[in-house]
Design an enzyme around this catalytic site. Structure first.
Site, PDB file in Angstrom:
ATOM      1  N   THR A 161      -5.801  -3.729  -6.736  1.00 23.95           N
ATOM      2  CA  THR A 161      -5.999  -4.658  -5.632  1.00 23.95           C
ATOM      3  C   THR A 161      -5.301  -4.225  -4.352  1.00 23.95           C
ATOM      4  O   THR A 161      -4.157  -3.786  -4.391  1.00 23.95           O
ATOM      5  CB  THR A 161      -5.415  -6.016  -6.073  1.00 23.95           C
ATOM      6  OG1 THR A 161      -6.219  -6.493  -7.124  1.00 23.95           O
ATOM      7  CG2 THR A 161      -5.388  -7.021  -4.944  1.00 23.95           C
ATOM      8  N   VAL A 190     -11.309 -16.219 -12.167  1.00 26.88           N
ATOM      9  CA  VAL A 190     -10.752 -16.020 -10.832  1.00 26.88           C
ATOM     10  C   VAL A 190      -9.294 -15.616 -10.975  1.00 26.88           C
ATOM     11  O   VAL A 190      -8.550 -16.232 -11.747  1.00 26.88           O
ATOM     12  CB  VAL A 190     -10.885 -17.305  -9.984  1.00 26.88           C
ATOM     13  CG1 VAL A 190     -10.142 -17.169  -8.667  1.00 26.88           C
ATOM     14  CG2 VAL A 190     -12.353 -17.628  -9.734  1.00 26.88           C
ATOM     15  N   GLY A 191      -8.886 -14.602 -10.248  1.00 24.47           N
ATOM     16  CA  GLY A 191      -7.497 -14.134 -10.302  1.00 24.47           C
ATOM     17  C   GLY A 191      -6.634 -14.780  -9.229  1.00 24.47           C
ATOM     18  O   GLY A 191      -6.974 -15.824  -8.677  1.00 24.47           O
ATOM     19  N   ASP A 192      -5.522 -14.143  -8.949  1.00 22.18           N
ATOM     20  CA  ASP A 192      -4.562 -14.668  -7.974  1.00 22.18           C
ATOM     21  C   ASP A 192      -4.958 -14.351  -6.530  1.00 22.18           C
ATOM     22  O   ASP A 192      -4.568 -15.072  -5.610  1.00 22.18           O
ATOM     23  CB  ASP A 192      -3.181 -14.067  -8.233  1.00 22.18           C
ATOM     24  CG  ASP A 192      -3.204 -12.534  -8.150  1.00 22.18           C
ATOM     25  OD1 ASP A 192      -4.102 -11.925  -8.768  1.00 22.18           O
ATOM     26  OD2 ASP A 192      -2.330 -11.965  -7.477  1.00 22.18           O
ATOM     27  N   GLY A 213      -1.598  -6.789  -9.872  1.00 21.36           N
ATOM     28  CA  GLY A 213      -1.322  -6.806 -11.303  1.00 21.36           C
ATOM     29  C   GLY A 213      -2.118  -7.913 -11.971  1.00 21.36           C
ATOM     30  O   GLY A 213      -3.131  -8.358 -11.432  1.00 21.36           O
ATOM     31  N   GLY A 215      -3.294 -11.200 -12.588  1.00 20.06           N
ATOM     32  CA  GLY A 215      -3.222 -12.355 -11.703  1.00 20.06           C
ATOM     33  C   GLY A 215      -2.819 -13.662 -12.354  1.00 20.06           C
ATOM     34  O   GLY A 215      -2.273 -14.552 -11.686  1.00 20.06           O
TER      35      GLY A 215
HETATM   36  C1  SD4 Z   1      -6.381  -9.998 -10.357  1.00 19.07           C
HETATM   37  N1  SD4 Z   1      -4.390  -9.272  -9.237  1.00 19.07           N
HETATM   38  O1  SD4 Z   1      -7.556 -10.297 -10.197  1.00 19.07           O
HETATM   39  C2  SD4 Z   1      -5.770  -8.962  -9.438  1.00 19.07           C
HETATM   40  C3  SD4 Z   1      -6.030  -7.615 -10.022  1.00 19.07           C
HETATM   41  C4  SD4 Z   1      -5.098  -6.526  -9.652  1.00 19.07           C
HETATM   42  O2  SD4 Z   1      -4.244  -4.478 -10.049  1.00 19.07           O
HETATM   43  O3  SD4 Z   1      -4.225  -6.642  -8.843  1.00 19.07           O
HETATM   44  N2  SD4 Z   1      -5.173  -5.385 -10.276  1.00 19.07           N
HETATM   45  O4  SD4 Z   1      -5.694 -10.488 -11.260  1.00 19.07           O
END
Ligand code: SD4
Length: 301
Positions: A161, A190-192, A213, A215
């Protein structure tokens, strides 16, 4: 003068994103325009499996994008589970500026984007589709901590990300976050990154924070808000990120051994800090003195 202007981003491809944003900042542009420009660069220019055009799909083979944008005065917008639109960060900005809302999701987000003039296009690349078909053979959801150690700018073999934070010549802060989320996620997950306070938070009074990371850990801990609030209480950006990581560990000590969580923060004086759960997190810093600075984050493990 642009003497105090600075932009910072997650991961090695943050160097290129920063340089795109720096064109805006160095010309006296706003932090908000800078982070949108930088995030658009990552969404379109790079072939990597976690942002924009080249992202990996969900477990059903659908590429769905999450993005957010926030200004230091509290204005913010986001989109989640957006499909077939190349620039989710710009749709997020339109949500912020053209609607009374903060967040649009799924079909409604796409409908809004099309109404705003964004072209609908199929984004899933043949490489991502191939990777998905390979994944289907086992269909195990086990996020890797870092696919590989990445320290060389320009090595676009594997990325995550984009979280970007900027301060402009007028001392205004802004941030943006854009992602295709965790590869092979459940359809609709849905992530963060599009959740204000989780993947991104910005406050001109204090500073800004973003995350990368897994989320779910950021959402659980309202993590980017937490980092900003720790800075409000007097912690430096690096201390705030370290303390937020400690909170993640305390909440889920066992899971923390196998999940990656990374925080990046910028305070209102332009000081930068980062901290990660696991080694391998790198972040890019760009200002008038240096436009290609890539730094290793400290980590727990
Ligand atoms: C998520 N934080 O959708 C994002 C993915 C990500 O390294 O950061 N990957 O959870």
């Amino acid at each position: 003068s642009n003497g105090r202007a600075r932009v910072v981003s997650t991961w090695d491809f943050g160097v290129g994103a920063n340089q795109a944003a720096w064109k805006v900042l160095s010309a006296g542009g706003s932090a908000l325009d800078a982070v949108e420009t930088g995030a658009r660069w990552a969404e379109s220019e790079l072939c990597n499996p976690t942002v924009g055009r080249c992202g990996n799909p969900d477990r059903d083979g659908v590429l769905s994008l999450d993005a957010s944008i926030m200004a230091g005065d509290g204005r913010c917008g986001s989109v989640a589970a957006l499909t077939d639109i190349l620039h989710p960060v710009s749709v997020a900005r339109k949500v912020m500026e053209q609607t009374p809302h903060v967040m649009l999701v799924g079909e409604g987000a796409q409908q809004f984007a099309v109404q705003q003039g964004f072209p609908r296009e199929k984004l899933l690349t043949p490489a991502a589709e191939k990777a998905w078909r390979e994944w289907l053979k086992t269909a195990q959801y086990t996020p890797e901590i870092n696919a590989e150690r990445r320290t060389r700018p320009g090595d676009s073999s594997n990325h995550d990300t984009l979280g970007m934070l900027a301060i402009d010549a007028h001392g205004q802060l802004a941030g943006a976050c854009t992602t295709s989320g965790m590869a092979w996620k459940l359809h609709g997950r849905v992530g963060d990154s599009p959740i204000i306070g989780a993947g991104l938070y910005v406050d001109n009074e204090v500073g800004a924070a973003t995350a990368s990371g897994v989320g779910e850990e950021m959402i659980r801990n309202a993590a980017s808000f937490l980092v900003v609030e720790l800075m409000r209480q007097g912690r430096s950006p690096a201390e705030a990120c370290r303390e937020a990581i400690a909170r993640v560990v305390r909440k889920r000590p066992e899971a923390s051994k196998t999940l990656q969580v990374c925080f990046l923060a910028l305070d209102r004086n332009g000081e930068v800090g980062a901290y990660a759960l696991h080694r391998g997190f790198v972040y890019a810093v760009c200002d008038k003195d240096r436009q290609d600075d890539l730094r290793d984050s400290a980590s727990v493990y």
